[in-house]
Design a protein around this motif. Sequence first.
Motif, PDB file in Angstrom:
ATOM      1  N   TYR A 109      -1.530  -2.941  -2.989  1.00  0.00           N
ATOM      2  CA  TYR A 109      -0.188  -2.482  -3.305  1.00  0.00           C
ATOM      3  C   TYR A 109       0.233  -3.208  -4.585  1.00  0.00           C
ATOM      4  O   TYR A 109       0.493  -4.401  -4.561  1.00  0.00           O
ATOM      5  CB  TYR A 109       0.780  -2.801  -2.164  1.00  0.00           C
ATOM      6  CG  TYR A 109       0.446  -2.059  -0.899  1.00  0.00           C
ATOM      7  CD1 TYR A 109       1.032  -0.830  -0.621  1.00  0.00           C
ATOM      8  CD2 TYR A 109      -0.459  -2.579   0.020  1.00  0.00           C
ATOM      9  CE1 TYR A 109       0.717  -0.135   0.541  1.00  0.00           C
ATOM     10  CE2 TYR A 109      -0.779  -1.887   1.188  1.00  0.00           C
ATOM     11  CZ  TYR A 109      -0.189  -0.668   1.424  1.00  0.00           C
ATOM     12  OH  TYR A 109      -0.494   0.022   2.566  1.00  0.00           O
TER      13      TYR A 109
ATOM     14  N   ALA B 250      -1.066   2.786  -4.575  1.00  0.00           N
ATOM     15  CA  ALA B 250      -0.333   2.861  -3.311  1.00  0.00           C
ATOM     16  C   ALA B 250       0.590   4.068  -3.264  1.00  0.00           C
ATOM     17  O   ALA B 250       0.868   4.600  -2.184  1.00  0.00           O
ATOM     18  CB  ALA B 250       0.467   1.579  -3.085  1.00  0.00           C
TER      19      ALA B 250
ATOM     20  N   VAL C 279      -6.331   3.174   0.125  1.00  0.00           N
ATOM     21  CA  VAL C 279      -5.461   2.166  -0.477  1.00  0.00           C
ATOM     22  C   VAL C 279      -6.115   0.791  -0.335  1.00  0.00           C
ATOM     23  O   VAL C 279      -6.320   0.308   0.770  1.00  0.00           O
ATOM     24  CB  VAL C 279      -4.052   2.176   0.155  1.00  0.00           C
ATOM     25  CG1 VAL C 279      -3.202   1.049  -0.404  1.00  0.00           C
ATOM     26  CG2 VAL C 279      -3.382   3.523  -0.067  1.00  0.00           C
TER      27      VAL C 279
END
Length: 193
Positions: A60, A39, A57
């Motif tokens: 996270y 991330a 991405v």
Amino acid sequence: MSDLETRLAAIVRADPGLMHVLEGVRDQGLPDWRIFSGAVYQCVWNALTGRPAGYGVRDYDVGYYDPDTSWDAEDVVIKRVAAAFDAPFRDMVEVRNQARVPIWFPAHFGEPYAPLSGTDEALARFVAPAFAVGVRLEPDDTISVAAPLGLEDVFALTLRPNPTRGVARDWPRVVERARARWPELTIIAPETA
């Protein structure tokens, strides 16, 4: 704050998804937490290559440090953080207690993993300096940066093995996946790293 840290903080602030996750995790009050790995470095690579925020991405990664290494304690935190987000973020925020990593890492990655004393210490063990970058949104809204192997590689679009550990067994896969999304990367082979 160094020039590269200031630059990194500005890039992070320009990524609405990453900022949303930073704000949501900060509100959970986790001990010694950071968002790190993909991330963060992907946010920088997207900004440097003109790709949209969030490109590439998949998740996270949130690390925190709690000396309670029980699965039950970590599971409570995972569920609490997930409940703080709506979809799609609920399924993209992956929370792990860094104190528990030595328990599962050897079986999962086939490498030893000594105990840690905090979240930032984990960054020095990541497979590449470009990946070893963590950020946290502090209570005063500043962004603190941890990068024990420096920020030069992430800003130079350079992928090289971490010189402080052995080359990861899955290094070729790591390179292949990164280069498929960011062909601009300079890859430094393990023999010349």
